[in-house]
Design an enzyme around this catalytic site. Structure first.
Site, short mmCIF file in Angstrom:
data_model
loop_
_atom_site.label_atom_id
_atom_site.label_comp_id
_atom_site.label_asym_id
_atom_site.label_seq_id
_atom_site.Cartn_x
_atom_site.Cartn_y
_atom_site.Cartn_z
N GLU A 25 0.82 -1.21 0.00
CA GLU A 25 0.00 0.00 0.00
C GLU A 25 0.86 1.26 0.00
OE1 GLU A 25 -4.02 -0.84 2.34
OE2 GLU A 25 -2.25 -1.34 3.56
N TYR A 57 -16.00 25.57 -1.60
CA TYR A 57 -15.66 24.15 -1.75
C TYR A 57 -14.42 23.94 -2.59
CZ TYR A 57 -18.97 24.49 -5.73
OH TYR A 57 -19.64 24.86 -6.85
N ILE A 75 -6.65 5.32 7.72
CA ILE A 75 -7.47 6.36 7.11
C ILE A 75 -8.28 7.11 8.16
CG2 ILE A 75 -7.46 5.47 4.76
CD1 ILE A 75 -10.11 4.17 5.22
N GLU A 76 -8.42 6.56 9.35
CA GLU A 76 -9.02 7.31 10.45
C GLU A 76 -8.16 8.54 10.77
OE1 GLU A 76 -10.24 2.98 11.17
OE2 GLU A 76 -8.50 4.04 10.39
N LYS A 102 -11.41 3.37 0.43
CA LYS A 102 -10.30 2.75 -0.29
C LYS A 102 -10.92 1.76 -1.26
CE LYS A 102 -6.65 1.62 2.08
NZ LYS A 102 -5.62 0.93 2.92
#
Length: 125
Positions: A25, A57, A75-76, A102
């Site tokens: 990864e 945005y 990813i947290e 993901k």
């Protein structure tokens, strides 16, 4: 005009990034989708038609892009960094939802993706 709450959202920002615990990864990377929803008072923007009276945005996308380029094992952690930067730049946001998916997680199963969704309430607004 009285308060008018709105949800400003960005759907499925796409990135190739290098988040994850496994060596593959970190070297090969993976594809990610990022969705955001930002609850804020839009009453000024409804009247003024001025970008300065709302959450831009485009600027939010730049924050996400910058944070996606910095490696995180989890990813947290990534979602938390993104949230911190968005709320720092836009303290008018009352609630922020970030979903990171993901698309090809290293699982022994066939799935559309795996990820995290966080919901933050800004108690400083």
């Amino acid at each position: 005009m009285s308060e008018l709450l709105g949800d400003i959202f960005i759907s499925q920002l796409r990135f190739h990034a290098y988040h994850g615990v496994l060596g593959q990864e970190k070297t090969v990377g993976n594809d990610y989708l990022v969705d955001l929803s930002m609850k804020t008072d839009i009453s000024k923007a409804v009247e003024s038609d001025n970008i300065g009276d709302t959450v831009n945005y485009g600027e939010v996308c730049e924050i996400v892009k910058k944070e996606m380029a910095i490696h995180s094992d989890l990813i947290e952690h990534l979602a938390g960094r993104i949230a911190k930067e968005i709320l720092q730049q836009f303290p008018c946001i009352r609630e922020l939802i970030i979903k990171i998916t993901k698309l090809n997680p290293p699982l022994m199963a066939d799935c559309e993706g795996a990820g995290v969704m966080i919901h933050l309430i800004n108690d400083k607004t």
